[in-house]
Scaffold this active site. Structure first.
Site, PDB file in Angstrom:
ATOM      1  N   HIS A  35       0.849  -1.192   0.000  1.00 55.37           N
ATOM      2  CA  HIS A  35       0.000   0.000   0.000  1.00 55.37           C
ATOM      3  C   HIS A  35       0.891   1.251   0.000  1.00 55.37           C
ATOM      4  CE1 HIS A  35      -3.880   1.983   1.043  1.00 55.37           C
ATOM      5  NE2 HIS A  35      -3.160   2.793   1.790  1.00 55.37           N
ATOM      6  N   ASP A  37       0.763   5.363   0.399  1.00 56.50           N
ATOM      7  CA  ASP A  37      -0.038   6.508   0.820  1.00 56.50           C
ATOM      8  C   ASP A  37       0.511   7.785   0.198  1.00 56.50           C
ATOM      9  OD1 ASP A  37      -2.139   5.534   2.625  1.00 56.50           O
ATOM     10  OD2 ASP A  37      -0.469   4.722   3.777  1.00 56.50           O
ATOM     11  N   HIS A  68      -3.166   4.736  -2.636  1.00 58.08           N
ATOM     12  CA  HIS A  68      -4.197   5.522  -1.944  1.00 58.08           C
ATOM     13  C   HIS A  68      -3.889   7.006  -2.163  1.00 58.08           C
ATOM     14  CE1 HIS A  68      -5.935   6.597   2.316  1.00 58.08           C
ATOM     15  NE2 HIS A  68      -6.608   7.181   1.346  1.00 58.08           N
ATOM     16  N   GLY A 147       1.063   6.211  12.154  1.00 60.83           N
ATOM     17  CA  GLY A 147       1.209   6.026  13.598  1.00 60.83           C
ATOM     18  C   GLY A 147       0.102   6.640  14.426  1.00 60.83           C
ATOM     19  N   ASP A 177      -7.862   1.176   6.809  1.00 60.68           N
ATOM     20  CA  ASP A 177      -6.553   1.834   6.795  1.00 60.68           C
ATOM     21  C   ASP A 177      -6.513   2.866   7.919  1.00 60.68           C
ATOM     22  OD1 ASP A 177      -4.190   3.127   6.088  1.00 60.68           O
ATOM     23  OD2 ASP A 177      -4.927   3.885   4.169  1.00 60.68           O
ATOM     24  N   GLY A 178      -5.508   2.735   8.788  1.00 61.64           N
ATOM     25  CA  GLY A 178      -5.315   3.736   9.835  1.00 61.64           C
ATOM     26  C   GLY A 178      -5.356   3.131  11.224  1.00 61.64           C
TER      27      GLY A 178
HETATM   28 ZN    ZN Z   1      -3.691   4.477   2.905  1.00 60.66          ZN
END
Ligand code: ZN
Length: 236
Positions: A35, A37, A68, A147, A177-178
């Site tokens: 993934h 970001d 993403h 984080g 996600d997260g």
């Molecule tokens: Zn993401």
């Protein structure tokens, strides 16, 4: 046959001086997707990486690259990310006035089309995208940094999206996600998520990347899958 669980390490927490090695290590440890970001400093305050890094990831692994896009006007960069080797491109409903059109554009570039939404955006905003999406990503933190703490109030949104996808018999992956870690992953799995993005929990695991991935998988398998029955759901 598709696997029932996807672990997608986010390179946001990787050591960028050794990015290729870290991706190889994740692949060897059983990561399913990588993934990425992408943040533009406008849609979200942070600024991260672009197509150049995606192209480098493409050379480091054969795993699907799950991109993403936390960026404004994503349609301007879809082609660049597709050419860099993206497998899926996930756009935010908040940035796409014509979300169906944007998803069609992604598919025309040969990528899987994903849609996502910020924690404060209601699940109903996904409606125009649900029939077209190959992936629906529910953000369980405010986007922008690695984080952050998981937001437990978002679990109900995962349940809601799961319900809608099942209602329309969508085969889209439901991704989260997260703040995903061994401590939180079973809650979103129980809510119906199937693909799990984790950055810090994988790349900063005290025993290394493989241990980070294994810890997530163990948590999902031992605590949830054996009792939920969802592992039997047929995916195309
Ligand atoms: Zn993401």
């Amino acid at each position: 046959m598709k696997p029932t669980i996807i672990i997608a390490p986010s390179i946001l927490s990787a050591d960028f001086t050794r990015l290729g090695e870290q991706i190889s290590e994740a692949e060897s440890a059983g990561a399913d997707w990588i993934h990425v970001d992408v943040m533009d400093g406008h849609f979200v305050p942070n600024l991260t990486m672009g197509p150049v890094i995606v192209e480098a990831c493409r050379r480091a692994t054969n795993l699907p690259l799950d991109i993403h896009l936390m960026i404004e006007r994503p349609e301007n960069l879809l082609e660049a990310f597709a050419q860099a080797g993206a497998s899926s491109l996930i756009v935010h409903v908040e940035t796409c006035p014509d979300i169906a059109g944007t998803l069609k554009m992604i598919k025309s570039l040969g990528c899987k089309a994903g849609v996502t939404l910020n924690p404060e955006t209601p699940a109903s905003a996904l409606e125009p995208a649900l029939n077209l999406a190959d992936q629906v990503l529910v953000l369980t933190v405010h986007p922008g940094y690695s984080g952050q703490a998981f937001m437990p109030e978002i679990v109900s949104k995962v349940v809601e999206v799961r319900h809608r996808l099942d209602e329309i018999q969508s085969t889209a992956w439901l991704e989260v996600d997260g703040g995903i870690s061994a401590a939180t992953v079973s809650r979103v799995r129980e809510a119906g998520a199937e693909a799990f993005v984790a950055a810090y929990a994988v790349f900063h695991h005290p025993d290394g990347i493989a241990a980070g991935i294994q810890a997530l998988r163990n948590e999902i398998i031992t605590k949830v899958v054996t009792t939920s029955g969802q592992q039997n759901r047929i995916k195309s």
